[in-house]
Design a protein around this motif. Sequence first.
Motif, PDB file in Angstrom:
ATOM      1  N   GLU A  39       0.826  -1.205   0.000  1.00 32.04           N
ATOM      2  CA  GLU A  39       0.000   0.000   0.000  1.00 32.04           C
ATOM      3  C   GLU A  39       0.865   1.261   0.000  1.00 32.04           C
ATOM      4  N   ILE A  40       1.973   1.221   0.700  1.00 38.99           N
ATOM      5  CA  ILE A  40       2.910   2.355   0.712  1.00 38.99           C
ATOM      6  C   ILE A  40       3.506   2.554  -0.687  1.00 38.99           C
ATOM      7  N   ILE A  41       3.935   1.459  -1.289  1.00 41.93           N
ATOM      8  CA  ILE A  41       4.520   1.522  -2.640  1.00 41.93           C
ATOM      9  C   ILE A  41       3.461   1.953  -3.643  1.00 41.93           C
ATOM     10  N   ARG A  42       2.287   1.370  -3.527  1.00 42.64           N
ATOM     11  CA  ARG A  42       1.169   1.648  -4.441  1.00 42.64           C
ATOM     12  C   ARG A  42       0.823   3.133  -4.439  1.00 42.64           C
ATOM     13  N   GLY A  43       0.978   3.770  -3.291  1.00 43.98           N
ATOM     14  CA  GLY A  43       0.680   5.191  -3.186  1.00 43.98           C
ATOM     15  C   GLY A  43       1.593   6.067  -4.027  1.00 43.98           C
ATOM     16  N   THR A  44       2.726   5.544  -4.445  1.00 48.80           N
ATOM     17  CA  THR A  44       3.651   6.315  -5.285  1.00 48.80           C
ATOM     18  C   THR A  44       3.354   6.161  -6.778  1.00 48.80           C
ATOM     19  N   ILE A  45       2.498   5.224  -7.130  1.00 49.63           N
ATOM     20  CA  ILE A  45       2.235   4.951  -8.547  1.00 49.63           C
ATOM     21  C   ILE A  45       1.652   6.164  -9.281  1.00 49.63           C
ATOM     22  N   PRO A  46       0.676   6.890  -8.722  1.00 54.52           N
ATOM     23  CA  PRO A  46       0.183   8.070  -9.453  1.00 54.52           C
ATOM     24  C   PRO A  46       1.286   9.086  -9.767  1.00 54.52           C
ATOM     25  N   ASP A  47       2.256   9.234  -8.883  1.00 55.54           N
ATOM     26  CA  ASP A  47       3.384  10.135  -9.146  1.00 55.54           C
ATOM     27  C   ASP A  47       4.226   9.635 -10.314  1.00 55.54           C
ATOM     28  N   ARG A  48       4.451   8.322 -10.373  1.00 55.09           N
ATOM     29  CA  ARG A  48       5.218   7.765 -11.495  1.00 55.09           C
ATOM     30  C   ARG A  48       4.454   7.969 -12.799  1.00 55.09           C
ATOM     31  N   VAL A  49       3.132   7.760 -12.770  1.00 51.03           N
ATOM     32  CA  VAL A  49       2.317   7.945 -13.977  1.00 51.03           C
ATOM     33  C   VAL A  49       2.433   9.393 -14.462  1.00 51.03           C
ATOM     34  N   MET A  50       2.310  10.343 -13.545  1.00 46.46           N
ATOM     35  CA  MET A  50       2.424  11.755 -13.920  1.00 46.46           C
ATOM     36  C   MET A  50       3.802  12.060 -14.491  1.00 46.46           C
ATOM     37  N   GLU A  51       4.823  11.488 -13.888  1.00 51.07           N
ATOM     38  CA  GLU A  51       6.187  11.681 -14.365  1.00 51.07           C
ATOM     39  C   GLU A  51       6.327  11.192 -15.810  1.00 51.07           C
ATOM     40  N   PHE A  52       5.806  10.003 -16.087  1.00 52.65           N
ATOM     41  CA  PHE A  52       5.892   9.452 -17.435  1.00 52.65           C
ATOM     42  C   PHE A  52       5.014  10.236 -18.419  1.00 52.65           C
ATOM     43  N   GLU A  53       3.854  10.713 -17.960  1.00 52.71           N
ATOM     44  CA  GLU A  53       3.000  11.532 -18.830  1.00 52.71           C
ATOM     45  C   GLU A  53       3.708  12.828 -19.221  1.00 52.71           C
ATOM     46  N   GLN A  54       4.432  13.419 -18.283  1.00 50.28           N
ATOM     47  CA  GLN A  54       5.190  14.641 -18.595  1.00 50.28           C
ATOM     48  C   GLN A  54       6.276  14.357 -19.629  1.00 50.28           C
ATOM     49  N   LEU A  55       6.931  13.214 -19.498  1.00 57.63           N
ATOM     50  CA  LEU A  55       7.947  12.841 -20.474  1.00 57.63           C
ATOM     51  C   LEU A  55       7.328  12.605 -21.853  1.00 57.63           C
TER      52      LEU A  55
END
Length: 105
Positions: A39-55
């Motif tokens: 759950e802690i790791i899963r909470g970081t997934i939206p940030d990774r998605v946003m990071e990749f969307e910006q790229l």
Amino acid sequence: MSAFRFDWNERLRIRIPVLEMEWEQYAANVQLAIVEQWEIIRGTIPDRVMEFEQLINKKQAELFEEECFEQSCILNYEIADYASRINDLHIWYRIDQQLESRRHS
């Protein structure tokens, strides 16, 4: 040695669970520990998605200006790769729902 771990996945930039047994074989307290850590790791997934969307957005802007066919192909490949990563992250994000439903069964 633990019967589970979370390994770093450089492509997705998150830790991925590695379970060495079937979910049902874990004791309830171990299942809970896995879910809590996930759950802690899963909470970081939206940030990774946003990071990749910006790229992707940056690469699309470069592609719009690119005149060299070969470079356009490279940019298209990079865009597709980041889109694939986002798709994989969405799949991992849904894993928690599957674990929770199994845990309550």
